[in-house]
Scaffold this motif. Structure first.
Motif, PDB file in Angstrom:
ATOM      1  N   LEU A 232     -30.171   0.138  -5.227  1.00  0.00           N
ATOM      2  CA  LEU A 232     -29.691   1.118  -5.900  1.00  0.00           C
ATOM      3  C   LEU A 232     -30.674   2.305  -6.318  1.00  0.00           C
ATOM      4  O   LEU A 232     -32.069   2.136  -6.483  1.00  0.00           O
ATOM      5  N   ASP A 233     -30.123   3.506  -6.327  1.00  0.00           N
ATOM      6  CA  ASP A 233     -31.002   4.812  -6.664  1.00  0.00           C
ATOM      7  C   ASP A 233     -31.493   4.660  -8.213  1.00  0.00           C
ATOM      8  O   ASP A 233     -30.758   4.081  -8.973  1.00  0.00           O
ATOM      9  N   GLU A 234     -32.558   5.111  -8.403  1.00  0.00           N
ATOM     10  CA  GLU A 234     -33.268   5.238  -9.768  1.00  0.00           C
ATOM     11  C   GLU A 234     -33.824   6.522  -9.806  1.00  0.00           C
ATOM     12  O   GLU A 234     -34.039   7.181  -8.998  1.00  0.00           O
ATOM     13  N   PRO A 235     -34.297   6.987 -10.915  1.00  0.00           N
ATOM     14  CA  PRO A 235     -34.921   8.249 -11.129  1.00  0.00           C
ATOM     15  C   PRO A 235     -36.136   8.519 -10.633  1.00  0.00           C
ATOM     16  O   PRO A 235     -36.767   7.363 -10.231  1.00  0.00           O
ATOM     17  N   PRO A 236     -36.554   9.873 -10.090  1.00  0.00           N
ATOM     18  CA  PRO A 236     -37.863   9.844  -9.587  1.00  0.00           C
ATOM     19  C   PRO A 236     -38.992   9.238  -9.993  1.00  0.00           C
ATOM     20  O   PRO A 236     -39.025   9.193 -11.377  1.00  0.00           O
ATOM     21  N   PHE A 237     -40.074   8.944  -9.412  1.00  0.00           N
ATOM     22  CA  PHE A 237     -41.343   8.277 -10.159  1.00  0.00           C
ATOM     23  C   PHE A 237     -41.866   9.341 -10.976  1.00  0.00           C
ATOM     24  O   PHE A 237     -42.146  10.408 -10.709  1.00  0.00           O
ATOM     25  N   ASP A 238     -42.238   8.677 -12.167  1.00  0.00           N
ATOM     26  CA  ASP A 238     -42.870   9.655 -13.231  1.00  0.00           C
ATOM     27  C   ASP A 238     -44.006   8.693 -13.591  1.00  0.00           C
ATOM     28  O   ASP A 238     -43.953   7.448 -14.369  1.00  0.00           O
ATOM     29  N   ALA A 239     -45.201   9.183 -13.610  1.00  0.00           N
ATOM     30  CA  ALA A 239     -46.709   8.167 -13.788  1.00  0.00           C
ATOM     31  C   ALA A 239     -46.525   7.977 -15.314  1.00  0.00           C
ATOM     32  O   ALA A 239     -46.743   6.781 -15.777  1.00  0.00           O
ATOM     33  N   GLU A 240     -46.113   8.775 -16.223  1.00  0.00           N
ATOM     34  CA  GLU A 240     -46.130   8.593 -17.822  1.00  0.00           C
ATOM     35  C   GLU A 240     -45.160   7.864 -18.171  1.00  0.00           C
ATOM     36  O   GLU A 240     -45.446   7.054 -18.788  1.00  0.00           O
ATOM     37  N   ALA A 241     -43.952   8.145 -17.817  1.00  0.00           N
ATOM     38  CA  ALA A 241     -42.886   7.134 -17.786  1.00  0.00           C
ATOM     39  C   ALA A 241     -43.081   5.878 -17.243  1.00  0.00           C
ATOM     40  O   ALA A 241     -42.742   4.702 -17.935  1.00  0.00           O
ATOM     41  N   TRP A 242     -43.760   5.493 -16.386  1.00  0.00           N
ATOM     42  CA  TRP A 242     -44.055   4.173 -15.655  1.00  0.00           C
ATOM     43  C   TRP A 242     -45.136   3.364 -16.822  1.00  0.00           C
ATOM     44  O   TRP A 242     -44.946   2.194 -16.943  1.00  0.00           O
ATOM     45  N   LYS A 243     -45.946   4.038 -17.377  1.00  0.00           N
ATOM     46  CA  LYS A 243     -46.890   3.445 -18.431  1.00  0.00           C
ATOM     47  C   LYS A 243     -45.968   2.989 -19.695  1.00  0.00           C
ATOM     48  O   LYS A 243     -46.198   1.966 -20.147  1.00  0.00           O
ATOM     49  N   THR A 244     -44.816   3.315 -19.962  1.00  0.00           N
ATOM     50  CA  THR A 244     -44.044   2.803 -20.975  1.00  0.00           C
ATOM     51  C   THR A 244     -43.073   1.771 -20.570  1.00  0.00           C
ATOM     52  O   THR A 244     -42.683   0.893 -21.294  1.00  0.00           O
ATOM     53  N   LEU A 245     -43.025   1.769 -19.151  1.00  0.00           N
ATOM     54  CA  LEU A 245     -42.304   0.125 -18.657  1.00  0.00           C
ATOM     55  C   LEU A 245     -43.196  -0.804 -18.528  1.00  0.00           C
ATOM     56  O   LEU A 245     -42.706  -1.747 -18.495  1.00  0.00           O
ATOM     57  N   ALA A 246     -44.451  -0.453 -18.036  1.00  0.00           N
ATOM     58  CA  ALA A 246     -45.321  -1.360 -17.991  1.00  0.00           C
ATOM     59  C   ALA A 246     -46.031  -2.149 -19.186  1.00  0.00           C
ATOM     60  O   ALA A 246     -46.509  -3.107 -19.556  1.00  0.00           O
ATOM     61  N   ASP A 247     -45.697  -1.425 -20.401  1.00  0.00           N
ATOM     62  CA  ASP A 247     -46.005  -1.882 -21.569  1.00  0.00           C
ATOM     63  C   ASP A 247     -44.920  -2.614 -22.355  1.00  0.00           C
ATOM     64  O   ASP A 247     -43.871  -1.760 -22.941  1.00  0.00           O
ATOM     65  N   ALA A 248     -44.937  -3.887 -22.529  1.00  0.00           N
ATOM     66  CA  ALA A 248     -43.680  -4.755 -23.038  1.00  0.00           C
ATOM     67  C   ALA A 248     -43.743  -4.251 -24.697  1.00  0.00           C
ATOM     68  O   ALA A 248     -42.346  -4.325 -25.095  1.00  0.00           O
ATOM     69  N   SER A 249     -44.817  -3.894 -25.391  1.00  0.00           N
ATOM     70  CA  SER A 249     -44.499  -3.346 -26.635  1.00  0.00           C
ATOM     71  C   SER A 249     -44.146  -2.081 -26.881  1.00  0.00           C
ATOM     72  O   SER A 249     -43.811  -1.716 -28.104  1.00  0.00           O
ATOM     73  N   ASN A 250     -43.967  -1.209 -25.937  1.00  0.00           N
ATOM     74  CA  ASN A 250     -43.487   0.005 -26.275  1.00  0.00           C
ATOM     75  C   ASN A 250     -41.978   0.167 -26.523  1.00  0.00           C
ATOM     76  O   ASN A 250     -41.179  -0.463 -25.736  1.00  0.00           O
ATOM     77  N   PRO A 251     -41.648   0.548 -27.657  1.00  0.00           N
ATOM     78  CA  PRO A 251     -40.271   0.393 -28.363  1.00  0.00           C
ATOM     79  C   PRO A 251     -39.196   1.683 -27.496  1.00  0.00           C
ATOM     80  O   PRO A 251     -38.211   1.609 -27.690  1.00  0.00           O
ATOM     81  N   ASN A 252     -39.762   2.708 -26.896  1.00  0.00           N
ATOM     82  CA  ASN A 252     -39.221   3.675 -26.272  1.00  0.00           C
ATOM     83  C   ASN A 252     -39.373   4.072 -24.853  1.00  0.00           C
ATOM     84  O   ASN A 252     -40.091   4.849 -24.609  1.00  0.00           O
ATOM     85  N   PRO A 253     -39.213   3.104 -23.878  1.00  0.00           N
ATOM     86  CA  PRO A 253     -39.509   3.224 -22.482  1.00  0.00           C
ATOM     87  C   PRO A 253     -38.441   4.183 -21.788  1.00  0.00           C
ATOM     88  O   PRO A 253     -37.450   4.485 -22.400  1.00  0.00           O
ATOM     89  N   ARG A 254     -39.036   4.906 -21.042  1.00  0.00           N
ATOM     90  CA  ARG A 254     -38.606   6.074 -20.304  1.00  0.00           C
ATOM     91  C   ARG A 254     -37.977   5.768 -18.904  1.00  0.00           C
ATOM     92  O   ARG A 254     -38.860   4.932 -18.224  1.00  0.00           O
ATOM     93  N   PRO A 255     -37.294   6.467 -18.427  1.00  0.00           N
ATOM     94  CA  PRO A 255     -36.575   5.810 -17.220  1.00  0.00           C
ATOM     95  C   PRO A 255     -37.268   6.423 -15.933  1.00  0.00           C
ATOM     96  O   PRO A 255     -37.954   7.574 -15.936  1.00  0.00           O
ATOM     97  N   THR A 256     -37.709   5.609 -14.848  1.00  0.00           N
ATOM     98  CA  THR A 256     -38.282   5.769 -13.752  1.00  0.00           C
ATOM     99  C   THR A 256     -38.259   4.797 -12.751  1.00  0.00           C
ATOM    100  O   THR A 256     -38.271   3.686 -13.358  1.00  0.00           O
ATOM    101  N   ARG A 257     -38.281   5.044 -11.484  1.00  0.00           N
ATOM    102  CA  ARG A 257     -38.463   4.018 -10.580  1.00  0.00           C
ATOM    103  C   ARG A 257     -39.857   3.614 -10.384  1.00  0.00           C
ATOM    104  O   ARG A 257     -40.769   4.135 -11.130  1.00  0.00           O
TER     105      ARG A 257
END
Length: 337
Positions: A232-257
């Motif tokens: 499935l397609d996902e939004p283009p990769f965004d390095a800053e958004a990725w940090k929010t996905l890799a951090d389990a404690s981040n309450p506001n993760p941002r979308p990125t592949r």
């Protein structure tokens, strides 16, 4: 003359300090490899161990653990090698790498990938099996809410089911955060399988029965070598958004592949200093992904042990692995097999 003596004295002192920092390689103490539980990692680990033992004469063993615990152990030098490290993914790895405690060597499997997948018949149907398309307009993660009934969770029928990685994997954290970032928590349950083998079995069972299934997966794997799947397609990769996905404690993760994959061999700092011969070997490892997927598919279908498949791989694919090592090392490995 005095300045020359001073220079020589300083050089000898520097060499002495380097010798203390990088002790000679020990052929009595085993090199500890992480006991990776997914198929490609298990196979690559056994290939490396056989070459290290038979070609270089160093003893090895394996120590079990999840991705997170193995990365922590590597930073402490409790283990020395992770045979398949998806470098730069977890905060623990990034921190340890920045501190010079761990290193990712080589680019061992090019064109590796990961993402969210569905069987091809879910979107296109399969006339030969009498299967009609169930979600003909499904292309992207954005389309998932309207197809939650297709992927109905048997334990929570008003939700779809997303098959996540096992707990303890870095990808499980990322996928859990993605469900929030893609605003899917109200329509999909986050189902974590107990192991990589359980995830494989769940997907395999659904595909063989022609049932819809939505799941996280990656390549190299036997699954992608066996079945026709759609990513499935996902939004283009965004390095800053990725940090929010890799951090389990981040309450506001941002979308990125997910971050573009780079598969390396993870080693500890003491290992890198102590085994320059093995570092040179690890930096040259390069396994063609199509060959690896095919090998993994055979290993899975025939229920073979990774070590046995690694031995067969080394016997049958000398053109792949011999360029990684000096000729005399390759000869020792070949004779041992």
């Amino acid at each position: 003359m005095k300045s020359i003596k001073t220079l020589l004295g300083g050089s000898l002192l520097a060499l002495s300090l380097l010798a203390q920092q990088a002790p000679a390689a020990d052929k009595a103490t085993p090199i500890h490899f992480g006991d990776i539980t997914w198929e490609s990692g298990s196979l690559i680990t056994e290939v490396l161990r056989l070459i290290v033992e038979k070609g270089y004469g160093y003893p090895t063993d394996t120590l079990p653990g999840s991705t997170v615990s193995l990365e922590a152990a590597l930073a402490k030098n409790d283990i020395q090698v992770i045979g398949e490290e998806w470098a730069g993914r977890s905060p623990a790895w990034v921190k340890a790498q920045a501190e010079g405690k761990v290193f990712g060597l080589g680019d061992i499997v090019k064109n590796a990938t990961e993402g969210w997948w569905v069987p091809e018949y879910v979107v296109k149907g399969d006339p030969e099996r009498g299967i009609k398309a169930m979600a003909p307009e499904l292309k992207s993660v954005d389309d998932l809410p309207k197809y939650k009934d297709v992927f109905r969770d048997p334990e929570q029928p008003d939700h779809g089911r997303f098959l996540n990685s096992p707990s303890g994997w870095t990808s499980e954290i990322v996928n859990s955060q993605k469900l929030k970032a893609y605003k899917l928590t109200d329509s999909y349950t986050n189902f974590r399988t107990g192991s990589g083998a359980a995830l494989d079995a769940e997907v395999t069972s659904a595909v063989r029965r022609g049932q819809p299934v939505l799941f996280y997966y990656w390549s190299p794997t036997p699954l992608l070598g066996r079945f026709k799947l759609i990513k499935l397609d996902e939004p283009p990769f965004d390095a800053e958004a990725w940090k929010t996905l890799a951090d389990a404690s981040n309450p506001n993760p941002r979308p990125t592949r997910s971050m573009p994959a780079q598969l390396t061999i993870g080693v500890s700092q003491p290992f890198k200093a102590q085994y320059p011969d093995l570092v040179g070997f690890f930096e040259k490892v390069d396994i063609p992904i199509d060959l690896l997927n095919k090998t993994l598919a055979g290993m899975s279908e025939k229920h073979l042990e990774p070590k046995a498949v690694a031995e067969t791989f080394l016997r049958e694919q000398p053109q792949v692995w011999k360029p990684w090592v000096p000729a005399e090392v390759a000869d020792k490995v070949s004779k041992a097999l």
